[in-house]
Design an enzyme around this catalytic site. Structure first.
Site, PDB file in Angstrom:
ATOM      1  N   SER A 125      60.432  31.197   2.381  1.00  0.00           N
ATOM      2  CA  SER A 125      61.456  30.182   2.600  1.00  0.00           C
ATOM      3  C   SER A 125      61.952  29.641   1.265  1.00  0.00           C
ATOM      4  CB  SER A 125      60.824  29.051   3.410  1.00  0.00           C
ATOM      5  OG  SER A 125      61.636  27.917   3.374  1.00  0.00           O
TER       6      SER A 125
ATOM      7  N   TYR B 168      53.782  22.740   5.163  1.00  0.00           N
ATOM      8  CA  TYR B 168      54.475  23.973   5.563  1.00  0.00           C
ATOM      9  C   TYR B 168      54.938  24.735   4.322  1.00  0.00           C
ATOM     10  CZ  TYR B 168      58.320  26.998   6.957  1.00  0.00           C
ATOM     11  OH  TYR B 168      59.145  28.077   7.098  1.00  0.00           O
TER      12      TYR B 168
ATOM     13  N   LYS C  36      53.677  28.511   2.722  1.00  0.00           N
ATOM     14  CA  LYS C  36      54.502  29.676   2.338  1.00  0.00           C
ATOM     15  C   LYS C  36      54.219  30.057   0.888  1.00  0.00           C
ATOM     16  CE  LYS C  36      56.601  30.355   6.185  1.00  0.00           C
ATOM     17  NZ  LYS C  36      56.292  31.549   6.973  1.00  0.00           N
TER      18      LYS C  36
ATOM     19  N   ARG D  65      73.741  22.811   2.156  1.00  0.00           N
ATOM     20  CA  ARG D  65      72.775  23.901   2.324  1.00  0.00           C
ATOM     21  C   ARG D  65      73.518  25.238   2.346  1.00  0.00           C
ATOM     22  NH1 ARG D  65      70.117  20.191   1.516  1.00  0.00           N
ATOM     23  NH2 ARG D  65      68.278  19.380   2.582  1.00  0.00           N
TER      24      ARG D  65
HETATM   25  P1  NAD Z   1      59.747  30.858  15.685  1.00  0.00           P
HETATM   26  O1  NAD Z   1      58.807  29.734  15.919  1.00  0.00           O
HETATM   27  O2  NAD Z   1      60.885  31.031  16.617  1.00  0.00           O
HETATM   28  O3  NAD Z   1      58.946  32.242  15.581  1.00  0.00           O
HETATM   29  C1  NAD Z   1      57.623  32.309  15.118  1.00  0.00           C
HETATM   30  C2  NAD Z   1      56.817  33.024  16.177  1.00  0.00           C
HETATM   31  O4  NAD Z   1      55.458  33.161  15.741  1.00  0.00           O
HETATM   32  C3  NAD Z   1      56.787  32.282  17.495  1.00  0.00           C
HETATM   33  O5  NAD Z   1      57.225  33.170  18.516  1.00  0.00           O
HETATM   34  C4  NAD Z   1      55.330  31.887  17.688  1.00  0.00           C
HETATM   35  O6  NAD Z   1      54.949  31.895  19.051  1.00  0.00           O
HETATM   36  C5  NAD Z   1      54.624  32.933  16.868  1.00  0.00           C
HETATM   37  N1  NAD Z   1      53.305  32.572  16.319  1.00  0.00           N
HETATM   38  C6  NAD Z   1      52.978  31.487  15.598  1.00  0.00           C
HETATM   39  N2  NAD Z   1      51.700  31.554  15.210  1.00  0.00           N
HETATM   40  C7  NAD Z   1      51.196  32.717  15.703  1.00  0.00           C
HETATM   41  C8  NAD Z   1      49.944  33.363  15.629  1.00  0.00           C
HETATM   42  N3  NAD Z   1      48.918  32.823  14.967  1.00  0.00           N
HETATM   43  N4  NAD Z   1      49.783  34.553  16.251  1.00  0.00           N
HETATM   44  C9  NAD Z   1      50.813  35.108  16.944  1.00  0.00           C
HETATM   45  N5  NAD Z   1      52.026  34.555  17.026  1.00  0.00           N
HETATM   46  C10 NAD Z   1      52.223  33.367  16.414  1.00  0.00           C
HETATM   47  O7  NAD Z   1      60.288  30.698  14.176  1.00  0.00           O
HETATM   48  P2  NAD Z   1      61.449  31.479  13.417  1.00  0.00           P
HETATM   49  O8  NAD Z   1      62.510  30.494  13.112  1.00  0.00           O
HETATM   50  O9  NAD Z   1      61.779  32.733  14.104  1.00  0.00           O
HETATM   51  O10 NAD Z   1      60.702  31.781  12.036  1.00  0.00           O
HETATM   52  C11 NAD Z   1      60.074  33.011  11.783  1.00  0.00           C
HETATM   53  C12 NAD Z   1      59.419  32.945  10.411  1.00  0.00           C
HETATM   54  O11 NAD Z   1      60.403  32.630   9.434  1.00  0.00           O
HETATM   55  C13 NAD Z   1      58.346  31.857  10.296  1.00  0.00           C
HETATM   56  O12 NAD Z   1      57.294  32.340   9.506  1.00  0.00           O
HETATM   57  C14 NAD Z   1      59.078  30.740   9.587  1.00  0.00           C
HETATM   58  O13 NAD Z   1      58.200  29.924   8.857  1.00  0.00           O
HETATM   59  C15 NAD Z   1      59.994  31.524   8.664  1.00  0.00           C
HETATM   60  N6  NAD Z   1      61.185  30.743   8.249  1.00  0.00           N
HETATM   61  C16 NAD Z   1      62.000  30.197   9.204  1.00  0.00           C
HETATM   62  C17 NAD Z   1      63.091  29.435   8.800  1.00  0.00           C
HETATM   63  C18 NAD Z   1      63.985  28.800   9.833  1.00  0.00           C
HETATM   64  O14 NAD Z   1      64.730  27.878   9.479  1.00  0.00           O
HETATM   65  N7  NAD Z   1      63.987  29.232  11.082  1.00  0.00           N
HETATM   66  C19 NAD Z   1      63.373  29.229   7.440  1.00  0.00           C
HETATM   67  C20 NAD Z   1      62.527  29.820   6.497  1.00  0.00           C
HETATM   68  C21 NAD Z   1      61.433  30.586   6.914  1.00  0.00           C
HETATM   69  N1  UFG Z   2      70.655  17.045   9.222  1.00  0.00           N
HETATM   70  C1  UFG Z   2      71.345  15.961   9.747  1.00  0.00           C
HETATM   71  N2  UFG Z   2      71.075  15.603  11.034  1.00  0.00           N
HETATM   72  C2  UFG Z   2      70.170  16.257  11.813  1.00  0.00           C
HETATM   73  C3  UFG Z   2      69.470  17.361  11.268  1.00  0.00           C
HETATM   74  C4  UFG Z   2      69.728  17.723   9.953  1.00  0.00           C
HETATM   75  O1  UFG Z   2      72.167  15.344   9.077  1.00  0.00           O
HETATM   76  O2  UFG Z   2      69.954  15.874  12.972  1.00  0.00           O
HETATM   77  C5  UFG Z   2      70.968  17.469   7.846  1.00  0.00           C
HETATM   78  C6  UFG Z   2      69.773  17.394   6.895  1.00  0.00           C
HETATM   79  O3  UFG Z   2      69.652  16.089   6.370  1.00  0.00           O
HETATM   80  C7  UFG Z   2      70.141  18.455   5.858  1.00  0.00           C
HETATM   81  C8  UFG Z   2      70.880  19.507   6.680  1.00  0.00           C
HETATM   82  O4  UFG Z   2      71.321  18.831   7.875  1.00  0.00           O
HETATM   83  O5  UFG Z   2      71.027  17.912   4.914  1.00  0.00           O
HETATM   84  C9  UFG Z   2      70.024  20.698   7.085  1.00  0.00           C
HETATM   85  O6  UFG Z   2      68.841  20.232   7.731  1.00  0.00           O
HETATM   86  P1  UFG Z   2      67.901  21.199   8.596  1.00  0.00           P
HETATM   87  O7  UFG Z   2      66.820  20.350   9.160  1.00  0.00           O
HETATM   88  O8  UFG Z   2      68.720  22.000   9.534  1.00  0.00           O
HETATM   89  O9  UFG Z   2      67.335  22.218   7.516  1.00  0.00           O
HETATM   90  P2  UFG Z   2      66.533  21.942   6.156  1.00  0.00           P
HETATM   91  O10 UFG Z   2      67.425  22.368   5.042  1.00  0.00           O
HETATM   92  O11 UFG Z   2      65.979  20.600   6.113  1.00  0.00           O
HETATM   93  O12 UFG Z   2      65.262  22.924   6.307  1.00  0.00           O
HETATM   94  C10 UFG Z   2      65.360  24.269   6.729  1.00  0.00           C
HETATM   95  C11 UFG Z   2      64.190  24.660   7.625  1.00  0.00           C
HETATM   96  C12 UFG Z   2      62.909  24.732   6.856  1.00  0.00           C
HETATM   97  C13 UFG Z   2      63.037  25.553   5.643  1.00  0.00           C
HETATM   98  C14 UFG Z   2      64.210  25.133   4.839  1.00  0.00           C
HETATM   99  C15 UFG Z   2      64.367  26.156   3.762  1.00  0.00           C
HETATM  100  O13 UFG Z   2      64.052  23.731   8.676  1.00  0.00           O
HETATM  101  O14 UFG Z   2      61.939  25.352   7.663  1.00  0.00           O
HETATM  102  O15 UFG Z   2      65.395  25.090   5.634  1.00  0.00           O
HETATM  103  O16 UFG Z   2      65.542  26.049   3.116  1.00  0.00           O
HETATM  104  F1  UFG Z   2      61.925  25.447   4.880  1.00  0.00           F
END
Ligand code: NAD
Ligand code: UFG
Length: 339
Positions: A125, A150, A154, A232
């Site tokens: 991330s 979190y 990572k 972002r």
């Molecule tokens: P998500 O929660 O939709 O998917 C993660 C999946 O992992 C889920 O289906 C959950 O049930 C499964 N899981 C969790 N722990 C487990 C375990 N121990 N064994 C088996 N399954 C398990 O999340 P996502 O948004 O699809 O994210 C996927 C990956 O990308 C994650 O590692 C997350 O940290 C990373 N990531 C996501 C974002 C984002 O904004 N969505 C940003 C940066 C990184």
């Molecule tokens: N925001 C609002 N109102 C809301 C939600 C978010 O104004 O209800 C704003 C936040 O303040 C920020 C922007 O929208 O300025 C984006 O916020 P998000 O919560 O959508 O995303 P973040 O950038 O905070 O974080 C995301 C993921 C993290 C990841 C990170 C990496 O949630 O898991 O991006 O860049 F680590």
């Protein structure tokens, strides 16, 4: 190639299964359904015409991992999405986050090594980058100084994987640093299905537009950004998924460790996103300005040049595409995967 996808019923994992299949690969999914629904894979089958073998269980269960590698001797690489991802919750429950995210990565690599499968793509991330970097963030920008367990989980998984690649030259490790994944598959069949009140911007916008939430709170309008709201790098989840397919190709041709940003390189403010959503979908998103959210940075986005040059991958979809596809998914599935 046969690809084991942990966390493959989740948001990014399910979209990646579609793109893997469309590129001629065969995904196999392992997920404990902690934050997802098996219905996502039925939808993947609807989109692609291909069933995805599914194992329900925990990545930390090494006996189950061995069962999967025994049943599929031809797994060529692993994409490791499984993990807990809620930043705020990780502050409340640090042990759960370190336990799940670190132990799953270590168990997976241990069993992969036993079966001679030494190619892994890891979901990292942008949160691993230090806040004191210049923007845009490059892969060689400073990491560390994370603001949540979190983020540290990572950071630590990246280090574990780097050490594994250093210890054994047969390993190939790709660390993908995602910026802000949003959007849904254009079919409207799969998308993001957050449980409870969404923490992230895009699901909150779409739930407000459909009337599930009364009003969007914009956290801060006094940041040093062009319109005062947070900036972002939002990336369409289909582009992100295609980045994984490019990483699979890269893995097959390289060993060692490599890190890539997956972002568009285009900054977008909260207000710009709200207005894009209204314009793309002909809806109104009521909003109010609220105080800044603790831990938020004013602005960051990716420099995606390395991914373009080395992976041959580039994000193709824009903010309007992200808003349109989010709305399509939201309006077709107002309750997500629940009927
Ligand atoms: P998500 O929660 O939709 O998917 C993660 C999946 O992992 C889920 O289906 C959950 O049930 C499964 N899981 C969790 N722990 C487990 C375990 N121990 N064994 C088996 N399954 C398990 O999340 P996502 O948004 O699809 O994210 C996927 C990956 O990308 C994650 O590692 C997350 O940290 C990373 N990531 C996501 C974002 C984002 O904004 N969505 C940003 C940066 C990184
Ligand atoms: N925001 C609002 N109102 C809301 C939600 C978010 O104004 O209800 C704003 C936040 O303040 C920020 C922007 O929208 O300025 C984006 O916020 P998000 O919560 O959508 O995303 P973040 O950038 O905070 O974080 C995301 C993921 C993290 C990841 C990170 C990496 O949630 O898991 O991006 O860049 F680590």
């Amino acid at each position: 190639m046969k690809v084991l996808v942990t966390g493959g019923t989740g948001y990014i994992g399910s979209h990646t299964c579609v793109e893997l299949i469309e590129a001629g690969h065969t995904p196999i999914v392992l997920d404990n359904l902690y934050n997802s629904s098996a219905e996502a894979l039925h939808r993947v089958a609807q989109i692609t015409g291909q069933e995805v073998p599914f194992y329900e269980g925990d990545v930390r269960d090494e006996a189950l991992l061995r069962q999967i590698f025994d049943a599929h001797r031809d797994i060529g690489c692993v994409i490791h999405f499984a993990g807990l991802k809620a930043v705020g919750e990780s502050v409340q429950k640090p042990l759960d986050y370190y336990e799940n995210n670190l132990s799953s990565t270590m168990a997976l690599c241990r069993v992969m090594g036993q079966y001679g499968v030494k190619k892994i793509i890891f979901s990292s991330s942008a949160t691993v980058y230090s806040a004191d970097n210049e923007i845009p963030y490059r892969e060689d920008s400073r990491i560390g100084g994370c603001t949540s367990p979190y983020g540290w989980s990572k950071f630590m998984c990246e280090q574990i994987l780097r050490d594994i690649a250093n210890a054994d030259p047969q390993w190939s490790v790709v660390l993908l640093r995602y910026f802000n994944p949003v959007g849904a598959h254009p079919s409207g069949l799969i998308g993001e299905d957050p449980r409870g009140i969404p923490n992230n911007l895009m699901p909150f916008i779409s739930q407000t537009a459909i009337g599930k939430r009364e009003v969007l709170s914009i956290f801060g309008n006094d940041y040093p950004t062009p319109d005062g709201t947070g900036v972002r790098d939002y990336i369409h989840v289909v582009d992100l998924a295609r980045g994984h397919v490019a990483a699979v190709d890269y893995l097959t041709a390289h060993t060692g460790e490599a890190v890539f940003n997956l972002g568009t390189g285009t900054p977008c403010s909260v207000l710009e996103m709200v207005h894009a959503f209204e314009k793309a979908n002909g809806v109104t998103v009521p909003y109010i300005f609220a105080p800044r959210r603790s831990g938020d940075l004013p602005a960051y986005y990716a420099d995606p040049a390395k991914s373009c040059e080395t992976l041959g991958w580039k994000a193709e979809l824009n903010v309007i595409d992200m808003c349109r596809d989010t709305w399509h998914w939201q309006s077709k599935n107002p309750n997500g995967y629940d009927a």
